[in-house]
Design a protein around this motif. Structure first.
Motif, PDB file in Angstrom:
ATOM      1  N   LEU A  23       0.821  -1.217   0.000  1.00 57.87           N
ATOM      2  CA  LEU A  23       0.000   0.000   0.000  1.00 57.87           C
ATOM      3  C   LEU A  23       0.851   1.262   0.000  1.00 57.87           C
ATOM      4  O   LEU A  23       0.433   2.306  -0.476  1.00 57.87           O
ATOM      5  N   LYS A  24       2.023   1.219   0.560  1.00 57.75           N
ATOM      6  CA  LYS A  24       2.983   2.308   0.768  1.00 57.75           C
ATOM      7  C   LYS A  24       2.737   2.976   2.122  1.00 57.75           C
ATOM      8  O   LYS A  24       1.599   3.190   2.549  1.00 57.75           O
ATOM      9  N   VAL A  25       3.832   3.301   2.775  1.00 57.01           N
ATOM     10  CA  VAL A  25       3.793   3.897   4.108  1.00 57.01           C
ATOM     11  C   VAL A  25       3.032   5.218   4.087  1.00 57.01           C
ATOM     12  O   VAL A  25       2.259   5.523   5.002  1.00 57.01           O
ATOM     13  N   THR A  26       3.234   6.019   3.047  1.00 57.00           N
ATOM     14  CA  THR A  26       2.590   7.335   3.002  1.00 57.00           C
ATOM     15  C   THR A  26       1.072   7.209   2.942  1.00 57.00           C
ATOM     16  O   THR A  26       0.350   8.018   3.527  1.00 57.00           O
ATOM     17  N   ARG A  27       0.550   6.185   2.272  1.00 55.40           N
ATOM     18  CA  ARG A  27      -0.897   5.985   2.234  1.00 55.40           C
ATOM     19  C   ARG A  27      -1.410   5.574   3.609  1.00 55.40           C
ATOM     20  O   ARG A  27      -2.483   6.010   4.032  1.00 55.40           O
ATOM     21  N   LEU A  28      -0.655   4.712   4.293  1.00 58.34           N
ATOM     22  CA  LEU A  28      -1.046   4.324   5.644  1.00 58.34           C
ATOM     23  C   LEU A  28      -1.108   5.552   6.548  1.00 58.34           C
ATOM     24  O   LEU A  28      -2.047   5.703   7.346  1.00 58.34           O
TER      25      LEU A  28
END
Length: 503
Positions: free
Chosen positions: A360-365
């Motif tokens: 998902l990518k850290v920035t989306r989390l």
């Protein structure tokens, strides 16, 4: 509906899209020369024919498509996304032909699955005896990771004879993350900078592995797998086959580095440290990795003799999973449930945006959690006006909406794909993690498709669905969905529901 579908398809700039496919196939034909050299080096003369036939087919099709006369050079977001989706499907199909023509992977579906897994840097394999594959095919299998790591079309854009300001649509469709920006004013230069950084890190890792005594062939294949965060190993025991702490440390460090946003390396070269220190995603990434290592180290301590040994295995596996590389030094299928659940969570999270990692990518989390926090605060203080902040800047509503929609689409795709794969009637753990690991481009899952297993046991239908999941995960859903569902506008007779025309 047929009228609407035809109308929208006809609006696409098909000649530019076909040109893009042509340039990608020409590039693929050139890249296929490297495994030919490997075949000559190891005297695998019987494999020259499969590679040369594939090269000839790619070159002929590529030249034909690239020379189609373009009436309109400009193209828009939907053209770029459909071009990216089609390029990845075509490159995966043509790239699988050496496996099929050689007969070493007899079924075409298996060849396609293995190649898609390579280009999307997933690392899921249908091979049950990896060492039986020829050296040149092992090399090509690993090299697909390196090609797909930064992006097939990012490579083409760096050397594309025809590009304009609209090629940003291709970068946006192929480079992972909720947003993408140019490092410099010219997109072509941006693509070249990205590949220069990618090559530089790859060469540095290669030199470290060679310095530790790893054979050149092994060092190249492992570098390709690490750089692309892919994880195709050349031994059944993966990196654990070497039994070397030095190699494990080197690969762990570089897996972690390739999971960082490449824009930060550009700032590092410019000695502009402020954006790096302010980068919130990097701090979250480091924090998640550190906490996961500590938790798993403590949890698996009873399984190993010393704290150092426990830390060694946990750190390698945590970094391998969060960066979606998928290498293994231990069978984490045998670890306690808590450790397996942490790894499962890391499969979903993935690496940083703008890296070669998946998930998902850290920035989306970050954005999802901040959105939840903001909504809770509004329940307590309905009139409070507050925005989501990342790196000290306000995240615009459109980006937040895109992230939430992406998260929703991700969950729906997992549910739909899991239902299809469940037809094979394997256990819950195997079925669910097989879909998660393919959509997240991780590689090994849990259960029968764990680090010591393979995807060979799945049916042809499941392999096609999982291949589609890998493509959806690598291209972050929309390019493939737009290709599959080109009906993007409602009929003009319903102007209220009609989509806004793209710029």
């Amino acid at each position: 509906m047929t009228f609407w579908l035809n109308r929208n398809i006809n609006k696409l700039n098909w000649r530019v899209i076909l040109n893009m496919i042509g340039f990608a196939l020409i590039a693929l034909s050139g890249l296929l020369m490297l495994p030919v050299i490997v075949a000559l080096r190891y005297r695998e003369f019987h494999l020259l024919s499969p590679f040369l036939i594939t090269i000839g087919v790619c070159a002929l099709c590529g030249l034909f498509l690239s020379r189609l006369k373009v009436k309109r050079n400009a193209y828009f977001a939907r053209d770029g996304m459909i071009a990216v989706g089609l390029v990845w499907i075509c490159v995966s199909f043509f790239g699988c032909l050496p496996f099929y023509f050689s007969g070493q992977i007899p079924a075409l579906v298996d060849c396609f699955f293995e190649t898609v897994s390579g280009f999307t840097t997933t690392g899921a394999t249908i091979l049950t005896d990896i060492e039986s594959l020829s050296k040149s095919l092992l090399f090509w299998r690993s090299f697909t990771h390196w090609i797909g790591g930064m992006g097939v079309l990012v490579f083409v854009l760096a050397f594309l004879p025809k590009n304009n300001e609209h090629t940003m649509h291709i970068m946006r469709a192929e480079v992972p993350g909720p947003t993408i920006s140019k490092l410099v004013s010219r997109l072509k230069t941006t693509a070249m900078i990205l590949y220069a950084l990618y090559m530089a890190l790859s060469v540095i890792e290669l030199l470290f592995l060679l310095a530790g005594g790893m054979p050149l062939f092994d060092a190249l294949c492992n570098t390709f797998g690490t750089a692309g965060t892919g994880g195709f190993a050349i031994y059944g025991a993966s990196i654990g086959a070497y039994g070397s702490v030095y190699f494990e440390v080197v690969i762990t460090v570089f897996m972690f580095l390739f999971g960082i946003n490449f824009n930060l390396y550009f700032f590092l070269i410019l000695r502009d440290f402020k954006p790096i220190l302010k980068n919130e995603e990097l701090r979250w990434y480091i924090g998640i990795v550190a906490l996961s290592i500590v938790a798993i180290t403590i949890n698996i301590l009873p399984l190993y003799h010393t704290l150092a040994e426990s830390l060694r295995y946990s750190s390698f596996q945590v970094v391998s999973i969060i960066t979606t590389t998928g290498y293994a030094t231990a069978d984490f299928n045998l670890w306690p449930t808590l450790s397996k659940m942490i790894l499962f969570f890391l499969m979903v999270v993935g690496a940083c945006a703008g890296s070669t990692g998946g998930g998902l990518k850290v920035t989306r989390l970050m954005i999802v959690l901040k959105k939840i926090k903001l909504n809770v605060q509004k329940l307590w203080h309905p009139h409070k006006v507050e925005a989501i902040m990342v790196d000290g800047k306000i995240v615009d509503k459109e980006t937040v909406d895109q992230v939430m929609a992406f998260f929703g689409a991700w969950m729906i795709l997992i549910a739909a794909a899991t239902l299809v794969v469940a037809l094979d009637d394997f256990d819950f753990e195997t079925t669910l993690t097989a879909v998660y690991t393919c959509l997240g481009n991780v590689g090994p899952g849990l259960g029968l498709c764990g680090p010591t297993g393979s995807f060979a046991l799945f049916s042809a239908l499941s392999k096609i669905v999982l291949s589609l999941c890998m493509l959806l995960g690598r291209l972050e859903i929309y390019p493939i969905l737009i290709f599959l569902f080109p009906l993007l506008e409602i009929d003009k007779r319903k102007p209220v529901l009609r989509r806004r025309r793209e710029d």
